[in-house]
Scaffold this active site. Sequence first.
Site, short mmCIF file in Angstrom:
data_model
loop_
_atom_site.label_atom_id
_atom_site.label_comp_id
_atom_site.label_asym_id
_atom_site.label_seq_id
_atom_site.Cartn_x
_atom_site.Cartn_y
_atom_site.Cartn_z
N ASP A 1 0.84 -1.19 0.00
CA ASP A 1 0.00 0.00 0.00
C ASP A 1 0.88 1.25 0.00
OD1 ASP A 1 -2.64 1.40 0.49
OD2 ASP A 1 -1.51 2.06 2.25
N LEU A 2 0.56 2.21 -0.86
CA LEU A 2 1.28 3.49 -0.89
C LEU A 2 0.80 4.36 0.25
CD1 LEU A 2 1.42 4.41 -4.68
CD2 LEU A 2 3.37 4.31 -3.15
N ASP B 1 -4.79 2.29 -4.22
CA ASP B 1 -3.33 2.29 -4.19
C ASP B 1 -2.79 1.03 -3.51
OD1 ASP B 1 -4.40 3.02 -1.74
OD2 ASP B 1 -2.68 4.26 -1.19
#
Length: 424
Positions: free
Chosen positions: A304-305, A347
């Site tokens: 995950d960003l 994301d």
Amino acid sequence: MPDRLRGLTDSMGLDLGYALAQAGVYYAIMLALFWYRRSLGIGTFFCALCALTFAENYLAITVFVAIGPMTYTPGSVILFTGKLLLLLLAYIREDAESVRQPIYGLLIGNFVIIFVVLLVSHQTRIDSNAAGFAIDMVAESTWLSVWGTVLLFVDSVAIILLYERLTAVRWLNLYSRMWLSAVVVLIFDQVAFFAALYTFFGVPFSAGAGGLAGKIVAAGVYSLVLWAYLRLLEHHRDAAERPHRVADVFDILTYRQRFEAMQETARLDELTGARNRRALFDLGPGMVEASLARQEPVSLFMIDLNGFKKVNDEFGHAAGDRLLREFVEAIRKSGRESDPVFRYGGDEFVVIAAGAGRLPAERLGRAFRDAASGLEVGGTAGHISVSVGLAIGGEDGRTLADLLEAADRSMYASRGGRLDPEPA
């Protein structure tokens, strides 16, 4: 420079030019067939590759050439070395099921040839001398072809296993992995194949030494060509490829292949080029189950960003989209080519690494995390971070759903970029 030395230098240069021309024509045609495999079919590439086997074995027995002091046979150095690396290319870009087909086909086909030749050898000959020489020559080369095919089977399995092993060595690039895999296998093959040439055909040891040196050099040249081909032509093909049209009588026969290509396109995320959520739930369960059934490790990453919403808010959605694309590219470059990347949503991304146990998986996870540190947003690098969650098949679950849930928990536990909390 004395005339004699100048003549030797010119001769060596000419001979080297001929060798490079042979390799160039060979790979130009074979890579063109491989590039058009989506329209012509991978069978066209494999048929052309296998059709060269007779010439490969015939040249290995009868034709020896020189480049300066080095003596070698083009059958082994040019054709066989090239074939081994082309099979590795097929494995890298297709799969093991596809690449095993020409191996088994060659093995079975050569047994058919030897059976037919043995029957022909018992027929009445019109010209006993000429016919006898031809039959003997074909029979000898056929047995060598069978031996070479058995070795090719072993070589092909070995080069794939070595290539996969070398993917765990993070500082080795694609070119190095291909070349080193080929060199190790070719040394083994040269010893085994040259033993047959020396025993049955009296080939001198100088040819064996020259052949080994030639194979190592040829493997380096071919690996460089394949590296360039993969990086420049094949790298973005999966995302950009569209079904090709075959404008001839076979057009109607390609409908099924086009339909399958459309299905594959439907499994791609249009923005990032990664596989989408549908692909994850279509392909993921089988990947996990197959690994566990073979008692092989399998790892699943949830990535995950961090702070992606802030990127959209501060720099705009166009910058956010660009960051997602660059992030997927960074994941692919830092991971293994065999591990598919899926966009799970927004994301969040999922990577499934078949064959990776905990220690290799932890190295991969750190590589994914480090890959984000070089990404830029608004012209500034170094402030992007990711959270990476890791789940191990068998330890954290035996189904895709179990592993996704475990990786999700691990990701939130590692919020801030760490891969799994260190054990107490």
